[in-house]
Write a protein that holds these residues in place. Structure first.
Motif, mmCIF file in Angstrom:
data_model
loop_
_atom_site.group_PDB
_atom_site.id
_atom_site.type_symbol
_atom_site.label_atom_id
_atom_site.label_comp_id
_atom_site.label_asym_id
_atom_site.label_seq_id
_atom_site.Cartn_x
_atom_site.Cartn_y
_atom_site.Cartn_z
ATOM 1 N N LEU A 40 0.844 -1.193 0.000
ATOM 2 C CA LEU A 40 0.000 0.000 0.000
ATOM 3 C C LEU A 40 0.877 1.240 0.000
ATOM 4 C CD1 LEU A 40 -2.667 -0.984 2.686
ATOM 5 C CD2 LEU A 40 -2.594 -1.557 0.248
ATOM 6 N N SER A 41 0.367 2.276 -0.657
ATOM 7 C CA SER A 41 1.050 3.571 -0.675
ATOM 8 C C SER A 41 0.086 4.649 -0.206
ATOM 9 C CB SER A 41 1.527 3.907 -2.089
ATOM 10 O OG SER A 41 2.436 2.954 -2.578
ATOM 11 N N CYS A 42 0.637 5.664 0.421
ATOM 12 C CA CYS A 42 -0.153 6.831 0.839
ATOM 13 C C CYS A 42 0.634 8.072 0.448
ATOM 14 C CB CYS A 42 -0.408 6.800 2.329
ATOM 15 S SG CYS A 42 -1.152 8.319 2.977
ATOM 16 N N ALA A 43 0.117 8.780 -0.538
ATOM 17 C CA ALA A 43 0.746 10.014 -1.005
ATOM 18 C C ALA A 43 0.178 11.192 -0.223
ATOM 19 C CB ALA A 43 0.500 10.197 -2.492
ATOM 20 N N ALA A 44 1.066 11.960 0.380
ATOM 21 C CA ALA A 44 0.656 13.066 1.250
ATOM 22 C C ALA A 44 0.943 14.411 0.597
ATOM 23 C CB ALA A 44 1.388 12.972 2.582
ATOM 24 N N SER A 45 0.122 15.389 0.917
ATOM 25 C CA SER A 45 0.350 16.746 0.448
ATOM 26 C C SER A 45 -0.324 17.718 1.401
ATOM 27 C CB SER A 45 -0.188 16.931 -0.972
ATOM 28 O OG SER A 45 -1.577 16.714 -1.011
ATOM 29 N N GLY A 46 0.114 18.977 1.326
ATOM 30 C CA GLY A 46 -0.522 20.019 2.129
ATOM 31 C C GLY A 46 0.081 20.220 3.505
ATOM 32 N N PHE A 47 1.159 19.522 3.799
ATOM 33 C CA PHE A 47 1.855 19.716 5.075
ATOM 34 C C PHE A 47 3.307 19.269 4.914
ATOM 35 C CE2 PHE A 47 2.088 15.299 6.704
ATOM 36 C CZ PHE A 47 1.193 14.667 5.843
ATOM 37 N N SER A 48 4.126 19.638 5.890
ATOM 38 C CA SER A 48 5.561 19.315 5.833
ATOM 39 C C SER A 48 5.760 17.868 6.263
ATOM 40 C CB SER A 48 6.334 20.269 6.741
ATOM 41 O OG SER A 48 6.173 21.607 6.322
ATOM 42 N N PHE A 49 5.611 16.996 5.297
ATOM 43 C CA PHE A 49 5.569 15.556 5.539
ATOM 44 C C PHE A 49 6.733 15.057 6.405
ATOM 45 C CE2 PHE A 49 4.371 11.273 4.525
ATOM 46 C CZ PHE A 49 5.548 10.567 4.358
ATOM 47 N N ARG A 50 7.905 15.529 6.144
ATOM 48 C CA ARG A 50 9.080 14.952 6.801
ATOM 49 C C ARG A 50 9.073 15.151 8.314
ATOM 50 N NH1 ARG A 50 13.611 15.701 4.529
ATOM 51 N NH2 ARG A 50 12.833 16.465 2.530
ATOM 52 N N TYR A 51 8.272 16.093 8.798
ATOM 53 C CA TYR A 51 8.273 16.416 10.227
ATOM 54 C C TYR A 51 7.192 15.694 11.021
ATOM 55 C CZ TYR A 51 11.389 20.128 8.705
ATOM 56 O OH TYR A 51 12.428 20.826 8.152
#
Length: 116
Positions: A20-31
């Motif tokens: 499974l994959s979850c692509a994130a956007s709209g926030f500073s993912f690495r933190y």
């Protein structure tokens, strides 16, 4: 705005694998720490796996330890769930989750069905 988009679910035979994959956007993912949850029919949503933001420390539900692996690619802003040795009882809708600043966000979910 925060968006989490899961993909990779499907129908698989017992003993099989899915990623499974979850692509994130709209926030500073690495933190942010990221989690995978699942909800089977008639059951409550449960935490499956968790990965921290820094160092990538992980934690798993007892029911999936040794079979599932959570990982993240901060450059791609994506979190993964590698699922091996799948069992009938792993059948559920799998959700990506992030929490921060007193809020909680969920993806739309991806269906995983384990059946022969």
């Amino acid at each position: 705005q925060v968006q989490l988009v899961e993909s990779g679910g499907g129908l698989v035979q017992p003993g099989g694998s899915l990623r499974l994959s979850c692509a994130a956007s709209g926030f500073s993912f690495r933190y942010y720490a990221m989690s995978w949850y699942r909800q089977a029919p008639g059951k409550e949503r449960e935490l499956v796996a968790f990965i921290t933001s820094v160092g990538g420390s992980t934690n798993y539900a007892d029911s999936v330890k040794g079979r599932f692996t959570i990982s993240r690619d901060n450059a791609k802003k994506t979190v993964y769930l590698q699922m091996n040795s799948l069992k009938h009882e792993d059948t559920a809708v799998y959700y990506c989750n992030v929490q921060g600043n007193g809020k909680e966000y969920w993806g739309q979910g991806t269906q995983v069905t384990v059946s022969s």
